[in-house]
Design a protein around this motif. Structure first.
Motif, PDB file in Angstrom:
ATOM      1  N   TYR A 130       0.815  -1.212   0.000  1.00  0.00           N
ATOM      2  CA  TYR A 130       0.000   0.000   0.000  1.00  0.00           C
ATOM      3  C   TYR A 130       0.849   1.262   0.000  1.00  0.00           C
ATOM      4  O   TYR A 130       0.566   2.216  -0.730  1.00  0.00           O
ATOM      5  CB  TYR A 130      -0.936  -0.010   1.208  1.00  0.00           C
ATOM      6  CG  TYR A 130      -2.048   1.014   1.138  1.00  0.00           C
ATOM      7  CD1 TYR A 130      -2.622   1.382  -0.072  1.00  0.00           C
ATOM      8  CD2 TYR A 130      -2.541   1.602   2.301  1.00  0.00           C
ATOM      9  CE1 TYR A 130      -3.652   2.306  -0.131  1.00  0.00           C
ATOM     10  CE2 TYR A 130      -3.573   2.529   2.259  1.00  0.00           C
ATOM     11  CZ  TYR A 130      -4.120   2.877   1.037  1.00  0.00           C
ATOM     12  OH  TYR A 130      -5.148   3.793   0.972  1.00  0.00           O
ATOM     13  N   LEU A 190     -13.748   9.658   0.838  1.00  0.00           N
ATOM     14  CA  LEU A 190     -12.361   9.212   0.805  1.00  0.00           C
ATOM     15  C   LEU A 190     -11.428  10.390   1.053  1.00  0.00           C
ATOM     16  O   LEU A 190     -11.475  11.392   0.338  1.00  0.00           O
ATOM     17  CB  LEU A 190     -12.066   8.580  -0.563  1.00  0.00           C
ATOM     18  CG  LEU A 190     -10.621   8.213  -0.888  1.00  0.00           C
ATOM     19  CD1 LEU A 190     -10.080   7.201   0.114  1.00  0.00           C
ATOM     20  CD2 LEU A 190     -10.540   7.654  -2.305  1.00  0.00           C
ATOM     21  N   GLU A 195      -5.401   8.538   4.082  1.00  0.00           N
ATOM     22  CA  GLU A 195      -4.968   7.210   3.634  1.00  0.00           C
ATOM     23  C   GLU A 195      -3.445   7.092   3.698  1.00  0.00           C
ATOM     24  O   GLU A 195      -2.907   6.039   4.056  1.00  0.00           O
ATOM     25  CB  GLU A 195      -5.456   6.944   2.213  1.00  0.00           C
ATOM     26  CG  GLU A 195      -6.944   6.689   2.118  1.00  0.00           C
ATOM     27  CD  GLU A 195      -7.366   5.519   2.996  1.00  0.00           C
ATOM     28  OE1 GLU A 195      -6.901   4.380   2.760  1.00  0.00           O
ATOM     29  OE2 GLU A 195      -8.166   5.739   3.928  1.00  0.00           O
ATOM     30  N   LYS A 196      -2.764   8.150   3.373  1.00  0.00           N
ATOM     31  CA  LYS A 196      -1.304   8.149   3.478  1.00  0.00           C
ATOM     32  C   LYS A 196      -0.873   7.976   4.925  1.00  0.00           C
ATOM     33  O   LYS A 196       0.067   7.233   5.236  1.00  0.00           O
ATOM     34  CB  LYS A 196      -0.740   9.461   2.919  1.00  0.00           C
ATOM     35  CG  LYS A 196       0.787   9.524   2.927  1.00  0.00           C
ATOM     36  CD  LYS A 196       1.290  10.830   2.337  1.00  0.00           C
ATOM     37  CE  LYS A 196       2.811  10.870   2.325  1.00  0.00           C
ATOM     38  NZ  LYS A 196       3.333  12.147   1.775  1.00  0.00           N
ATOM     39  N   ARG A 227      -7.993  -1.622   2.168  1.00  0.00           N
ATOM     40  CA  ARG A 227      -8.426  -0.229   2.007  1.00  0.00           C
ATOM     41  C   ARG A 227      -9.137  -0.034   0.671  1.00  0.00           C
ATOM     42  O   ARG A 227     -10.115   0.718   0.581  1.00  0.00           O
ATOM     43  CB  ARG A 227      -7.218   0.714   2.091  1.00  0.00           C
ATOM     44  CG  ARG A 227      -6.446   0.653   3.400  1.00  0.00           C
ATOM     45  CD  ARG A 227      -7.305   0.923   4.612  1.00  0.00           C
ATOM     46  NE  ARG A 227      -7.834   2.286   4.651  1.00  0.00           N
ATOM     47  CZ  ARG A 227      -8.580   2.763   5.637  1.00  0.00           C
ATOM     48  NH1 ARG A 227      -8.873   1.971   6.663  1.00  0.00           N
ATOM     49  NH2 ARG A 227      -9.030   4.001   5.618  1.00  0.00           N
ATOM     50  N   THR A 236      -5.501  -2.920  -5.061  1.00  0.00           N
ATOM     51  CA  THR A 236      -4.677  -1.758  -4.721  1.00  0.00           C
ATOM     52  C   THR A 236      -4.308  -0.941  -5.948  1.00  0.00           C
ATOM     53  O   THR A 236      -4.271   0.298  -5.904  1.00  0.00           O
ATOM     54  CB  THR A 236      -3.401  -2.224  -4.000  1.00  0.00           C
ATOM     55  OG1 THR A 236      -3.755  -3.091  -2.932  1.00  0.00           O
ATOM     56  CG2 THR A 236      -2.620  -1.035  -3.454  1.00  0.00           C
ATOM     57  N   THR A 240      -5.368   2.993  -6.170  1.00  0.00           N
ATOM     58  CA  THR A 240      -4.369   4.065  -6.065  1.00  0.00           C
ATOM     59  C   THR A 240      -4.274   4.875  -7.354  1.00  0.00           C
ATOM     60  O   THR A 240      -3.985   6.073  -7.320  1.00  0.00           O
ATOM     61  CB  THR A 240      -2.985   3.503  -5.686  1.00  0.00           C
ATOM     62  OG1 THR A 240      -2.620   2.445  -6.591  1.00  0.00           O
ATOM     63  CG2 THR A 240      -2.992   2.967  -4.261  1.00  0.00           C
TER      64      THR A 240
END
Length: 402
Positions: A130, A190, A195-196, A227, A236, A240
């Motif tokens: 991730y 979101l 998220e980072k 996630r 992922t 992303t």
């Protein structure tokens, strides 16, 4: 829309290519050098510690590949001087601000000269760590846009995404940009910055617990999938990439931006020769496993269309005048189960991508007299069965499996 001659447009232009050692970037660079040797300069961003290392990777992983055979034959003993004149290997990394280009003078020169940026830097593993996927696919897009805003002569920022940012939708899928914070399942908004932080905190926790590198990699991969599914994406990679598009849209300002969403990119059709491919890509994993007798069967939906593109470089070059557009063109038992899980969103995919913008581009290039032999990308002229059996699979055996 009026399109001038493609080779003429490319003449004396300076182009920055990120992800320069990747499959698409190599094909793009080869095409430019072959059809327009009078391009002014190609800056190739290559992950390396210094210029010497970047230059070594340029020759070993780009120019030295079979793909450049036609260019090598054309220039012969003059190849090295031609390459040194046209290509500059720049050590850097899209995961960092300023693309990781530490040489201030070089950075300033690039910002003065660059006409076009092709951002093809990406990690395409469906279940990438991730933290890694966020760094390259999401924040890498943000860093490229930040760099692009400093390029005073920029005419186009071409960002390569994927058609599968749509998730597992059904029916007709329109070409439209993402809104910041949008999710596919209608759950809570979101927050990309959050998220980072989630990824960083989880990574720090694993390190404090003394987890091994192998354990950390496995855990970070699982976190990415978790996630992604939380917000409606199947893996992922596409998750992303979707967030990368959101950041581009949010911070683009006046950038002449084009987002390109190809489906599964396969081997070359005709140029510079048929069948060239690098590595086992997308659906090739299934082909190879079946061919070697390791996979006896593979479930899928009978109405799923095998959506493949291979003339994407021509489409990328031809659409330089499209602005603000999106163009659509993925232990044995355990390994097999993971493969099935990763491919499930695609072999049971029943969506139909709307390719109106690509068709408009194709018609515009045709009406403007663009050389269809050099820059054509009409899928209707392809005999797909012949291509798969007599071009793609032989190319896969020769170039990817050696």
């Amino acid at each position: 829309m009026e399109l001038e001659s493609m080779p003429q447009f490319l003449e004396n232009k300076t182009i920055l290519v990120t992800g320069a050692t990747g499959f698409l970037a190599k094909a793009f660079v080869e095409k430019i050098l072959r059809v327009q040797p009078n391009v002014k300069r190609l800056y190739l961003l290559i992950r390396a510690s210094d210029v010497a290392s970047a230059t070594e990777r340029l020759h070993n992983e780009v120019i030295g590949k079979d793909l450049f055979r036609v260019v090598r034959e054309k220039w012969g003993v003059n190849l090295d001087s031609f390459i040194s004149e046209k290509i500059i290997a720049v050590p850097g990394d899209v995961s960092y601000e300023n693309l990781g280009v530490e040489d201030c003078k070089r950075r300033k020169d690039m910002c003065k000269e660059i006409d076009i940026i092709l951002n093809s830097a990406a990690t395409t593993d469906f279940d990438e760590r991730y933290d890694v996927a966020l760094g390259i696919n999401t924040f890498g897009a943000l860093h490229v846009s930040g760099f692009a805003r400093n390029c005073i002569n920029l005419k186009a920022l071409l960002h390569v995404s994927t058609a599968y940012v749509c998730g597992e939708k059904k029916g007709r899928i329109l070409e439209r940009p993402f809104q910041m914070g949008e999710t596919l399942n209608g759950t809570s908004r979101l927050d990309i910055k959050a998220e980072k932080e989630v990824a960083e905190e989880y990574l720090n926790k694993l390190r404090l617990l003394g987890a091994t590198d192998t354990a950390i990699t496995s855990a970070m991969k699982d976190l990415g999938i978790k996630r992604a599914k939380l917000f409606g994406w199947p893996n992922t990679y596409v998750y992303t990439k979707a967030m990368g598009e959101m950041l581009l849209g949010r911070f683009r300002e006046n950038l002449p931006l084009v987002i390109i969403r190809p489906t599964m990119i396969s081997s070359t059709y005709k140029e510079p020769f048929s069948g060239w491919i690098e590595g086992v890509r997308t659906f090739d994993g299934v082909i190879v496993a079946y061919g070697k007798g390791k996979l006896k069967c593979f479930l899928g939906h009978r109405e799923t269309i095998l959506d493949i593109v291979f003339e994407i470089v021509n489409a990328v070059i031809c659409q330089y005048k499209y602005k603000d557009m999106i163009i659509d063109l993925k232990k044995r038992i355990k390994s097999g189960m993971r493969l099935a899980e990763l491919y499930k969103p695609y072999v049971f995919f029943t969506g139909r991508f709307d390719d109106s913008n690509t068709e408009k581009l194709r018609m515009a290039t045709s009406e403007s007299g663009v050389d269809a032999h050099l820059f054509g990308f009409d899928p209707m002229c392809i005999d797909w069965e012949d291509y798969l059996l007599n071009t793609h699979i032989p190319g896969l055996k020769k170039y990817a499996l050696k």
